[in-house]
Scaffold this motif. Sequence first.
Motif, PDB file in Angstrom:
ATOM      1  N   THR A 121      18.517 -35.691 -10.648  1.00  0.00           N
ATOM      2  CA  THR A 121      18.201 -34.348 -10.170  1.00  0.00           C
ATOM      3  C   THR A 121      16.622 -34.267  -9.793  1.00  0.00           C
ATOM      4  OG1 THR A 121      17.706 -33.982 -12.540  1.00  0.00           O
ATOM      5  CG2 THR A 121      19.888 -33.609 -12.057  1.00  0.00           C
ATOM      6  N   PHE A 122      16.443 -33.208  -9.313  1.00  0.00           N
ATOM      7  CA  PHE A 122      14.986 -32.780  -8.880  1.00  0.00           C
ATOM      8  C   PHE A 122      14.101 -32.371 -10.134  1.00  0.00           C
ATOM      9  CE2 PHE A 122      17.747 -32.312  -5.245  1.00  0.00           C
ATOM     10  CZ  PHE A 122      17.009 -32.955  -4.288  1.00  0.00           C
ATOM     11  N   GLY A 123      14.729 -32.117 -11.129  1.00  0.00           N
ATOM     12  CA  GLY A 123      13.840 -31.435 -12.354  1.00  0.00           C
ATOM     13  C   GLY A 123      13.392 -30.038 -11.983  1.00  0.00           C
ATOM     14  N   LEU A 124      12.209 -29.750 -12.402  1.00  0.00           N
ATOM     15  CA  LEU A 124      11.750 -28.321 -12.455  1.00  0.00           C
ATOM     16  C   LEU A 124      11.442 -28.105 -10.928  1.00  0.00           C
ATOM     17  CD1 LEU A 124      10.938 -25.776 -13.935  1.00  0.00           C
ATOM     18  CD2 LEU A 124       8.712 -26.699 -13.757  1.00  0.00           C
ATOM     19  N   ALA A 125      11.922 -27.076 -10.207  1.00  0.00           N
ATOM     20  CA  ALA A 125      11.586 -26.654  -8.754  1.00  0.00           C
ATOM     21  C   ALA A 125      11.033 -25.200  -8.977  1.00  0.00           C
ATOM     22  CB  ALA A 125      13.020 -26.634  -8.114  1.00  0.00           C
ATOM     23  N   TRP A 126      10.006 -25.021  -7.934  1.00  0.00           N
ATOM     24  CA  TRP A 126       9.408 -23.673  -7.652  1.00  0.00           C
ATOM     25  C   TRP A 126       9.593 -23.346  -6.131  1.00  0.00           C
ATOM     26  CZ3 TRP A 126       7.771 -20.742 -11.248  1.00  0.00           C
ATOM     27  CH2 TRP A 126       7.127 -21.216 -12.321  1.00  0.00           C
ATOM     28  N   TYR A 127      10.150 -21.985  -5.986  1.00  0.00           N
ATOM     29  CA  TYR A 127      10.283 -21.520  -4.580  1.00  0.00           C
ATOM     30  C   TYR A 127       9.038 -21.124  -4.182  1.00  0.00           C
ATOM     31  CZ  TYR A 127      12.852 -18.617  -1.252  1.00  0.00           C
ATOM     32  OH  TYR A 127      13.191 -18.049  -0.005  1.00  0.00           O
ATOM     33  N   GLN A 128       8.615 -21.708  -3.125  1.00  0.00           N
ATOM     34  CA  GLN A 128       7.279 -21.484  -2.617  1.00  0.00           C
ATOM     35  C   GLN A 128       7.191 -20.572  -1.308  1.00  0.00           C
ATOM     36  OE1 GLN A 128       4.679 -22.053  -4.054  1.00  0.00           O
ATOM     37  NE2 GLN A 128       5.223 -23.645  -5.725  1.00  0.00           N
ATOM     38  N   SER A 129       7.978 -20.675  -0.362  1.00  0.00           N
ATOM     39  CA  SER A 129       8.086 -19.976   0.962  1.00  0.00           C
ATOM     40  C   SER A 129       9.150 -20.310   1.931  1.00  0.00           C
ATOM     41  CB  SER A 129       6.723 -20.596   1.800  1.00  0.00           C
ATOM     42  OG  SER A 129       6.682 -19.721   2.980  1.00  0.00           O
ATOM     43  N   ASP A 130       9.461 -19.184   2.552  1.00  0.00           N
ATOM     44  CA  ASP A 130      10.378 -19.449   3.867  1.00  0.00           C
ATOM     45  C   ASP A 130       9.740 -20.219   4.880  1.00  0.00           C
ATOM     46  OD1 ASP A 130      12.389 -18.148   2.355  1.00  0.00           O
ATOM     47  OD2 ASP A 130      12.019 -16.259   3.249  1.00  0.00           O
ATOM     48  N   VAL A 131      10.543 -20.976   5.678  1.00  0.00           N
ATOM     49  CA  VAL A 131       9.953 -21.740   7.023  1.00  0.00           C
ATOM     50  C   VAL A 131      10.963 -21.511   8.090  1.00  0.00           C
ATOM     51  CG1 VAL A 131       9.362 -23.905   8.001  1.00  0.00           C
ATOM     52  CG2 VAL A 131       9.062 -23.484   5.471  1.00  0.00           C
TER      53      VAL A 131
END
Length: 231
Positions: A121-131
């Motif tokens: 798994t990726f562990g903790l994930a933070w949503y930062q921006s759209d591209v």
Amino acid sequence: MKLKSLKSHLFRKHVGVLAVSTVCLLVACVFSISAQPATPGDDEHETEFNLHPFPPFLACIANPNDDDPPEAEVEVERGKLNDKLTLKLEHFKPGLAFDLFTVERSKLFSNGTVDPAKNFTFGLAWYQSDVQVNEKGRAKVTIRTILLDQIFGFDDEVASKQIHNTFHVGFWFNNPADAVACGFPATAFTPFNGEHHAGPLAMISVPDPVTNLGPLCTNPNTSTTPATCHP
């Protein structure tokens, strides 16, 4: 002027010149110290790294009219209160949309090959921006937040209250349908966008071969096992 008075006058004049010279030298010395150029680790410190394609879906991000493979370059500049990250994409299939995250772990080894570990798994994930990729196959996005060496998250309701550093950068297909041609199931989705209905991983950073830390850690502490990061 008498000889004794003349000697006294010359002595006072000589002492005055020495005093002024000493003050000038001190001022020059202070100025010289304050004018020293910035060194790595100062607020101006920058780091650059490339993201690597997740191999199963490379064909779905490549531009069919471009002989060059997709490239994703990340530049991070350290600031006093927060950091600035700039992501630049080139040679992508026009019109694609992605979602940029910082995550705890990469799904690739340091050489860019897939980590075959089961249940990875990726562990903790933070949503930062759209591209958003334009008609020329390019995209550019800039974010400002805490990034280099200090980015972390934790859940205060979890008993362990473990701190999770998100030292990796990656982006996911915003639309699951854009990856179906590469084998992503038509009815499947991942939570990696605002609607929690995104596609699979497209590109991500790789860990350092020695420390196994992501590239947002620029000051690793190798005295610990596993290696940690000096904040």
